[in-house]
Design an enzyme around this catalytic site. Structure first.
Site, mmCIF file in Angstrom:
data_model
loop_
_atom_site.group_PDB
_atom_site.id
_atom_site.type_symbol
_atom_site.label_atom_id
_atom_site.label_comp_id
_atom_site.label_asym_id
_atom_site.label_seq_id
_atom_site.Cartn_x
_atom_site.Cartn_y
_atom_site.Cartn_z
ATOM 1 N N HIS A 176 7.306 -7.433 -1.843
ATOM 2 C CA HIS A 176 7.152 -6.602 -0.652
ATOM 3 C C HIS A 176 8.207 -6.925 0.404
ATOM 4 O O HIS A 176 8.093 -6.465 1.544
ATOM 5 C CB HIS A 176 5.767 -6.821 -0.027
ATOM 6 C CG HIS A 176 4.624 -6.265 -0.818
ATOM 7 N ND1 HIS A 176 4.654 -5.027 -1.419
ATOM 8 C CD2 HIS A 176 3.393 -6.781 -1.099
ATOM 9 C CE1 HIS A 176 3.493 -4.798 -2.025
ATOM 10 N NE2 HIS A 176 2.722 -5.845 -1.844
ATOM 11 N N THR A 215 0.739 -0.670 -7.176
ATOM 12 C CA THR A 215 -0.032 -0.868 -8.410
ATOM 13 C C THR A 215 0.299 0.200 -9.437
ATOM 14 O O THR A 215 0.473 -0.087 -10.633
ATOM 15 C CB THR A 215 -1.540 -0.845 -8.096
ATOM 16 O OG1 THR A 215 -1.819 -1.758 -7.031
ATOM 17 C CG2 THR A 215 -2.361 -1.229 -9.318
ATOM 18 N N TRP A 216 0.408 1.430 -8.982
ATOM 19 C CA TRP A 216 0.717 2.560 -9.859
ATOM 20 C C TRP A 216 2.096 2.400 -10.497
ATOM 21 O O TRP A 216 2.252 2.529 -11.718
ATOM 22 C CB TRP A 216 0.662 3.843 -9.029
ATOM 23 C CG TRP A 216 0.892 5.119 -9.786
ATOM 24 C CD1 TRP A 216 0.647 5.352 -11.108
ATOM 25 C CD2 TRP A 216 1.407 6.340 -9.253
ATOM 26 N NE1 TRP A 216 0.971 6.653 -11.423
ATOM 27 C CE2 TRP A 216 1.435 7.270 -10.301
ATOM 28 C CE3 TRP A 216 1.827 6.721 -7.972
ATOM 29 C CZ2 TRP A 216 1.893 8.583 -10.113
ATOM 30 C CZ3 TRP A 216 2.262 8.020 -7.794
ATOM 31 C CH2 TRP A 216 2.292 8.936 -8.848
ATOM 32 N N ARG A 257 -8.100 2.847 -4.250
ATOM 33 C CA ARG A 257 -8.989 3.484 -3.281
ATOM 34 C C ARG A 257 -9.088 4.987 -3.524
ATOM 35 O O ARG A 257 -10.103 5.483 -3.962
ATOM 36 C CB ARG A 257 -8.524 3.202 -1.851
ATOM 37 C CG ARG A 257 -9.586 3.509 -0.794
ATOM 38 C CD ARG A 257 -9.142 3.060 0.576
ATOM 39 N NE ARG A 257 -8.078 3.898 1.125
ATOM 40 C CZ ARG A 257 -8.289 5.020 1.808
ATOM 41 N NH1 ARG A 257 -9.517 5.443 2.025
ATOM 42 N NH2 ARG A 257 -7.281 5.720 2.277
ATOM 43 N N LYS A 258 -8.008 5.729 -3.278
ATOM 44 C CA LYS A 258 -8.043 7.179 -3.499
ATOM 45 C C LYS A 258 -6.845 7.677 -4.308
ATOM 46 O O LYS A 258 -6.964 8.594 -5.110
ATOM 47 C CB LYS A 258 -8.099 7.929 -2.166
ATOM 48 C CG LYS A 258 -9.440 7.825 -1.446
ATOM 49 C CD LYS A 258 -9.482 8.762 -0.241
ATOM 50 C CE LYS A 258 -10.846 8.736 0.428
ATOM 51 N NZ LYS A 258 -10.899 9.660 1.604
ATOM 52 N N GLY A 259 -5.668 7.112 -4.045
ATOM 53 C CA GLY A 259 -4.487 7.526 -4.777
ATOM 54 C C GLY A 259 -4.078 8.961 -4.511
ATOM 55 O O GLY A 259 -3.640 9.667 -5.419
ATOM 56 N N SER A 301 -3.960 3.429 4.318
ATOM 57 C CA SER A 301 -4.258 2.626 3.132
ATOM 58 C C SER A 301 -4.235 1.139 3.459
ATOM 59 O O SER A 301 -5.087 0.367 3.000
ATOM 60 C CB SER A 301 -3.248 2.950 2.025
ATOM 61 O OG SER A 301 -3.582 2.290 0.830
ATOM 62 N N GLY A 333 1.842 2.530 -3.246
ATOM 63 C CA GLY A 333 1.869 2.922 -4.644
ATOM 64 C C GLY A 333 2.330 1.812 -5.562
ATOM 65 O O GLY A 333 2.723 2.070 -6.701
ATOM 66 N N LYS A 373 0.814 -1.214 0.000
ATOM 67 C CA LYS A 373 0.000 0.000 0.000
ATOM 68 C C LYS A 373 0.850 1.268 0.000
ATOM 69 O O LYS A 373 0.588 2.230 0.711
ATOM 70 C CB LYS A 373 -0.983 0.006 1.174
ATOM 71 C CG LYS A 373 -1.807 -1.260 1.315
ATOM 72 C CD LYS A 373 -2.403 -1.731 0.004
ATOM 73 C CE LYS A 373 -3.380 -0.737 -0.598
ATOM 74 N NZ LYS A 373 -3.833 -1.147 -1.970
#
Length: 342
Positions: A138, A77-78, A294-296, A172, A75, A73
């Site tokens: 991770h 995925t981005w 979720r929000k980013g 997050s 970043g 959590k």
């Protein structure tokens, strides 16, 4: 590319050696799983442990492999999307209406190393260069296979490390965990207490961050240390920095054609949340794909943590990083919003 197989629940694991190992390890309530185990000084959900052991024993890196490492959590995925689009920009121009990011999730395109079976290592093919794979994980620096991190390694493997302000990271992680564990949610207070004690996936988070920070100072050609907040504030600068580190800088004609903007656009939170596969379906561990979006944003902790909570995390972070030259955020007096609910 073969996608990783779903990880079985602990009660269905038929590996007796793993069961024996788990029974010998320190165990606590987890933030994103019902139980978490301490292995080699760090905490992991049970479904990741077998994969970690497998890759330590059997994974063989290729000449130019790229490893994206993050605390969960932060970043992930981005940056998976950005790395994939950057490395494959010639084979898959970002303006292509059939770009893989428009039909597959970033996690399908860039798999987690610890979720792969050893037989799947060689089948990962997410770059036009056969000597390069993009893999994510991770795990802390010392947990990576020695073939990747060892000083004697002659390979040109690159490690891209991304982290964020611990307050946003915790918030997050808390929301993600309760999205996964709807039937047995953890309270904000209990999750916060675990996090502050260092009991979080791949944590203590401060130890993990410091490990990669120090390695990036020692071997800047090997490890690139990135901050989520800088990615949000300076996407053009950070994307160029990433490309230069990987040895695939943008050519002037690419810059002039708007390629940098196109990569940033296709990988943006707004773009990825509109892609059908990111709104439906499930991840290999059973999580909803939508739970990874979720929000980013930066600073969402102000909508969740009390002033005392934020101050406590800031104090821990400042103490842990003292003398290292590292700072993840400016320590300031936070506002006092109403805490969020599970």
């Amino acid at each position: 590319m073969m996608e990783p197989r779903p990880a079985p629940p602990l009660q269905d694991v038929d590996n007796q050696e793993l069961k024996k190992l788990l029974s010998s390890l320190p165990k606590e309530r987890g933030i994103i799983s019902s139980d978490t185990y301490q292995y080699q000084g760090f905490w992991y959900p049970p479904h990741a442990l077998q994969g970690i052991i497998n890759c330590q024993e059997e994974f063989q890196p290729r000449e130019n492999d790229i490893f994206l490492v993050t605390p969960p959590k932060s970043g992930t995925t981005w940056l998976k999307a950005i790395l994939y689009a950057l490395v494959n920009r010639e084979a898959h121009p970002p303006q292509d209406p059939h770009h893989p990011l428009l039909s597959k999730t970033p996690h399908q395109l860039v798999p987690f190393l610890e979720l792969l079976h050893p037989s799947e290592y060689v089948s990962v093919c997410n770059s036009s260069d056969s000597s390069t794979r993009i893999l994510a994980t991770h795990v802390p620096l010392g947990t990576l296979p020695k073939a990747i991190t060892g000083d004697s390694s002659s390979l040109n493997c690159k490690i891209v490390y991304l982290c964020r302000d611990t307050k946003d990271n915790f918030v997050s992680l808390f929301h993600f965990g309760n999205d996964r564990m709807k039937t047995s949610p953890i309270s904000l207070e209990d999750a916060f207490d675990l996090y502050c004690k260092g009991i979080s996936p791949g944590g203590p988070i401060w130890d993990q961050i410091l490990g990669y920070w120090k390695e990036s100072q020692k071997n800047p050609h090997k490890v690139l240390f990135m901050r989520y907040e800088e990615m949000k504030d300076e996407p053009y600068l950070q994307l160029r920095r990433l490309a230069n580190f990987l040895g695939i800088p943008f050519f002037p004609e690419e810059e002039n054609s708007g390629l940098v903007d196109q990569i940033i656009s296709i990988c943006s939170f707004e773009s990825m949340t509109k892609v059908d596969v990111n709104k439906t379906g499930t991840f290999v561990d059973g999580s909803n794909n939508s739970s990874f979006f979720r929000k980013g944003v930066v600073g969402d902790w102000k909508n969740c943590l009390t002033a005392d909570m934020a101050s406590r995390l800031d104090q821990i972070t400042e103490e842990k990083f003292r003398g290292s030259g590292l700072s993840l955020s400016n320590i300031s007096s936070p506002c006092s919003p109403s805490p969020c609910k599970p």
